[in-house]
Design an enzyme around this catalytic site. Sequence first.
Site, PDB file in Angstrom:
ATOM      1  N   LEU A 163       0.831  -1.205   0.000  1.00 50.46           N
ATOM      2  CA  LEU A 163       0.000   0.000   0.000  1.00 50.46           C
ATOM      3  C   LEU A 163       0.864   1.253   0.000  1.00 50.46           C
ATOM      4  CD1 LEU A 163      -2.642  -0.902   2.763  1.00 50.46           C
ATOM      5  CD2 LEU A 163      -2.715  -1.408   0.324  1.00 50.46           C
ATOM      6  N   LYS A 199      14.081  -6.827   5.433  1.00 53.96           N
ATOM      7  CA  LYS A 199      14.391  -5.943   6.570  1.00 53.96           C
ATOM      8  C   LYS A 199      15.614  -6.401   7.370  1.00 53.96           C
ATOM      9  CE  LYS A 199       9.645  -4.415   7.368  1.00 53.96           C
ATOM     10  NZ  LYS A 199       8.591  -4.246   8.376  1.00 53.96           N
ATOM     11  N   ASN A 220      13.862  -0.752   8.120  1.00 51.61           N
ATOM     12  CA  ASN A 220      12.728  -0.614   7.190  1.00 51.61           C
ATOM     13  C   ASN A 220      12.792   0.692   6.405  1.00 51.61           C
ATOM     14  OD1 ASN A 220      11.840   1.309   9.061  1.00 51.61           O
ATOM     15  ND2 ASN A 220       9.697   0.847   8.653  1.00 51.61           N
ATOM     16  N   ASP A 225       9.236   1.240  12.238  1.00 46.65           N
ATOM     17  CA  ASP A 225       8.094   0.390  12.646  1.00 46.65           C
ATOM     18  C   ASP A 225       7.774   0.592  14.125  1.00 46.65           C
ATOM     19  OD1 ASP A 225       7.446  -0.851  10.239  1.00 46.65           O
ATOM     20  OD2 ASP A 225       8.893  -2.468  10.526  1.00 46.65           O
ATOM     21  N   GLY A 269       8.547 -12.874  15.619  1.00 45.46           N
ATOM     22  CA  GLY A 269       9.219 -12.685  14.333  1.00 45.46           C
ATOM     23  C   GLY A 269       9.720 -11.255  14.182  1.00 45.46           C
ATOM     24  N   GLY A 270       9.854 -10.815  12.931  1.00 48.99           N
ATOM     25  CA  GLY A 270      10.421  -9.505  12.646  1.00 48.99           C
ATOM     26  C   GLY A 270       9.604  -8.361  13.233  1.00 48.99           C
ATOM     27  N   ARG A 315       4.773 -19.600  19.229  1.00 51.84           N
ATOM     28  CA  ARG A 315       4.661 -21.025  18.888  1.00 51.84           C
ATOM     29  C   ARG A 315       5.988 -21.728  19.119  1.00 51.84           C
ATOM     30  NH1 ARG A 315       3.223 -22.117  12.694  1.00 51.84           N
ATOM     31  NH2 ARG A 315       5.212 -21.017  12.484  1.00 51.84           N
ATOM     32  N   THR A 316       7.075 -21.146  18.669  1.00 50.77           N
ATOM     33  CA  THR A 316       8.398 -21.707  18.933  1.00 50.77           C
ATOM     34  C   THR A 316       8.962 -20.994  20.166  1.00 50.77           C
ATOM     35  OG1 THR A 316       8.635 -21.897  16.536  1.00 50.77           O
ATOM     36  CG2 THR A 316      10.628 -22.238  17.845  1.00 50.77           C
TER      37      THR A 316
HETATM   38  P1  NAP Z   1       7.545 -13.232  10.680  1.00 48.13           P
HETATM   39  O1  NAP Z   1       8.863 -12.577  10.921  1.00 48.13           O
HETATM   40  O2  NAP Z   1       7.456 -14.324   9.681  1.00 48.13           O
HETATM   41  O3  NAP Z   1       7.036 -13.785  12.109  1.00 48.13           O
HETATM   42  C1  NAP Z   1       5.828 -14.464  12.224  1.00 48.13           C
HETATM   43  C2  NAP Z   1       5.602 -14.901  13.676  1.00 48.13           C
HETATM   44  O4  NAP Z   1       4.299 -15.485  13.715  1.00 48.13           O
HETATM   45  C3  NAP Z   1       6.596 -15.952  14.168  1.00 48.13           C
HETATM   46  O5  NAP Z   1       6.837 -15.706  15.530  1.00 48.13           O
HETATM   47  C4  NAP Z   1       5.817 -17.248  13.975  1.00 48.13           C
HETATM   48  O6  NAP Z   1       6.099 -18.239  14.943  1.00 48.13           O
HETATM   49  C5  NAP Z   1       4.390 -16.811  14.202  1.00 48.13           C
HETATM   50  N1  NAP Z   1       3.460 -17.667  13.470  1.00 48.13           N
HETATM   51  C6  NAP Z   1       3.399 -17.831  12.116  1.00 48.13           C
HETATM   52  N2  NAP Z   1       2.431 -18.704  11.807  1.00 48.13           N
HETATM   53  C7  NAP Z   1       1.864 -19.097  12.980  1.00 48.13           C
HETATM   54  C8  NAP Z   1       0.818 -19.999  13.314  1.00 48.13           C
HETATM   55  N3  NAP Z   1       0.131 -20.642  12.362  1.00 48.13           N
HETATM   56  N4  NAP Z   1       0.484 -20.152  14.609  1.00 48.13           N
HETATM   57  C9  NAP Z   1       1.174 -19.491  15.576  1.00 48.13           C
HETATM   58  N5  NAP Z   1       2.192 -18.642  15.329  1.00 48.13           N
HETATM   59  C10 NAP Z   1       2.525 -18.442  14.041  1.00 48.13           C
HETATM   60  O7  NAP Z   1       6.432 -12.165  10.234  1.00 48.13           O
HETATM   61  P2  NAP Z   1       6.411 -10.595  10.521  1.00 48.13           P
HETATM   62  O8  NAP Z   1       7.251  -9.897   9.506  1.00 48.13           O
HETATM   63  O9  NAP Z   1       6.671 -10.374  11.952  1.00 48.13           O
HETATM   64  O10 NAP Z   1       4.895 -10.213  10.149  1.00 48.13           O
HETATM   65  C11 NAP Z   1       3.837 -10.729  10.915  1.00 48.13           C
HETATM   66  C12 NAP Z   1       2.530 -10.000  10.577  1.00 48.13           C
HETATM   67  O11 NAP Z   1       2.640  -8.614  10.898  1.00 48.13           O
HETATM   68  C13 NAP Z   1       2.126 -10.046   9.096  1.00 48.13           C
HETATM   69  O12 NAP Z   1       0.742 -10.244   9.037  1.00 48.13           O
HETATM   70  C14 NAP Z   1       2.487  -8.668   8.589  1.00 48.13           C
HETATM   71  O13 NAP Z   1       1.676  -8.254   7.488  1.00 48.13           O
HETATM   72  C15 NAP Z   1       2.174  -7.834   9.819  1.00 48.13           C
HETATM   73  N6  NAP Z   1       2.923  -6.553   9.855  1.00 48.13           N
HETATM   74  C16 NAP Z   1       2.189  -5.412   9.933  1.00 48.13           C
HETATM   75  C17 NAP Z   1       2.841  -4.190  10.003  1.00 48.13           C
HETATM   76  C18 NAP Z   1       2.027  -2.936  10.103  1.00 48.13           C
HETATM   77  O14 NAP Z   1       2.596  -1.840   9.879  1.00 48.13           O
HETATM   78  N7  NAP Z   1       0.766  -3.000  10.449  1.00 48.13           N
HETATM   79  C19 NAP Z   1       4.248  -4.146  10.012  1.00 48.13           C
HETATM   80  C20 NAP Z   1       4.974  -5.341   9.935  1.00 48.13           C
HETATM   81  C21 NAP Z   1       4.283  -6.548   9.857  1.00 48.13           C
HETATM   82  P3  NAP Z   1       7.381 -19.224  14.831  1.00 48.13           P
HETATM   83  O15 NAP Z   1       8.506 -18.438  15.438  1.00 48.13           O
HETATM   84  O16 NAP Z   1       6.983 -20.393  15.642  1.00 48.13           O
HETATM   85  O17 NAP Z   1       7.573 -19.525  13.385  1.00 48.13           O
END
Ligand code: NAP
Length: 300
Positions: A35, A85, A106, A121, A147-148, A169-170
């Site tokens: 976006l 990132k 970022n 962020d 995560g990130g 989860r982990t």
């Molecule tokens: P990421 O680095 O891939 O981390 C994902 C996290 O979610 C990990 O801790 C993972 O656990 C956990 N997870 C994934 N699938 C899962 C499941 N089925 N059940 C339980 N835990 C689960 O992702 P990210 O970059 O942090 O982004 C995460 C979300 O934030 C996305 O939806 C993204 O669009 C959103 N986001 C929004 C903004 C905003 O400005 N609003 C900014 C950044 C991100 P494990 O460690 O066990 O794999």
Amino acid sequence: MSETLSAPAAAKLGVRIHGTTQLIGVIGWPVGHSLSPSMHNAALEHLGLDWCYVPLPVRPEHLPEAVAGLRALGFRGINATVPHKLALLDLMDELTPAARAIGAVNTVMVQPDGLLGHNTDADGFIRDLRDGGYDPARRRALVLGAGGSARAVVYALASVGAEVTIVNRTAEKAERLAADMAAGTGGRVQANSFSRDALAELVAAAQLVVNTTPVGMWPLIDESPWPEEVPFPGQALVYDLIYNPRLTRLLRWAKQCGARARDGLGMLVQQGAASLELWTGRTPPVAVMRAAGEAALARP
Ligand code: NAP
């Protein structure tokens, strides 16, 4: 057939790139869903700046070359989204303390003496909480995911004096993140188990619950990271970083429980606004960016 657009056709398409136009953009892979171009170009137009924000699809294996070329191509800066990132950290000449502590970049500023890596962020998350009338200082926060984005959220909360518990989860990732952020901020950060019983106990004392996992994001909108046998207390604010859809299953459940619910669009807008301010030095038109983000989300 000529490929040149007439001036009225170009204006209709919103094409306003000239020889003098300053370039900024976003690198990601993929990046077509972002976006940010809509939000930033609306803001640049509103500010009357001869700048343009372009989406740059960059494969992970091409990241070093793409970043090395930014200065040569005359870019003023870029945002980075998934999956770049973390990898950007090692490609910067200098990092802000926040980017270093979070472990992710970022926003890049292209400066005469090199590339400066920021992380907006964390700032964007706190700005959006405050925009919603919520001051996280001294609150007990429960963060789902490690995560990130959790790194930025936990850093932000711990830096303003919230007491943070991370569940993931982990489990080892939650423990590592808690240790990193406690050391990086000097704040109170701990990890706990993601079991139903632990969540029930933790949430009873929580004032803020933040989902940083992608669970519930389009297209898997019927999923939730939260066990629905466990209610949210009425005094809690439940914040979901997801913004597509705006009303996730998690936020629906929060509302049913009588808790407050806030989606992630505000954070996206605010992190973008903070980046724009860094690049241009101008006060960003946050309402214009939000309206453009909402309009882009609503497009099929
Ligand atoms: P990421 O680095 O891939 O981390 C994902 C996290 O979610 C990990 O801790 C993972 O656990 C956990 N997870 C994934 N699938 C899962 C499941 N089925 N059940 C339980 N835990 C689960 O992702 P990210 O970059 O942090 O982004 C995460 C979300 O934030 C996305 O939806 C993204 O669009 C959103 N986001 C929004 C903004 C905003 O400005 N609003 C900014 C950044 C991100 P494990 O460690 O066990 O794999």
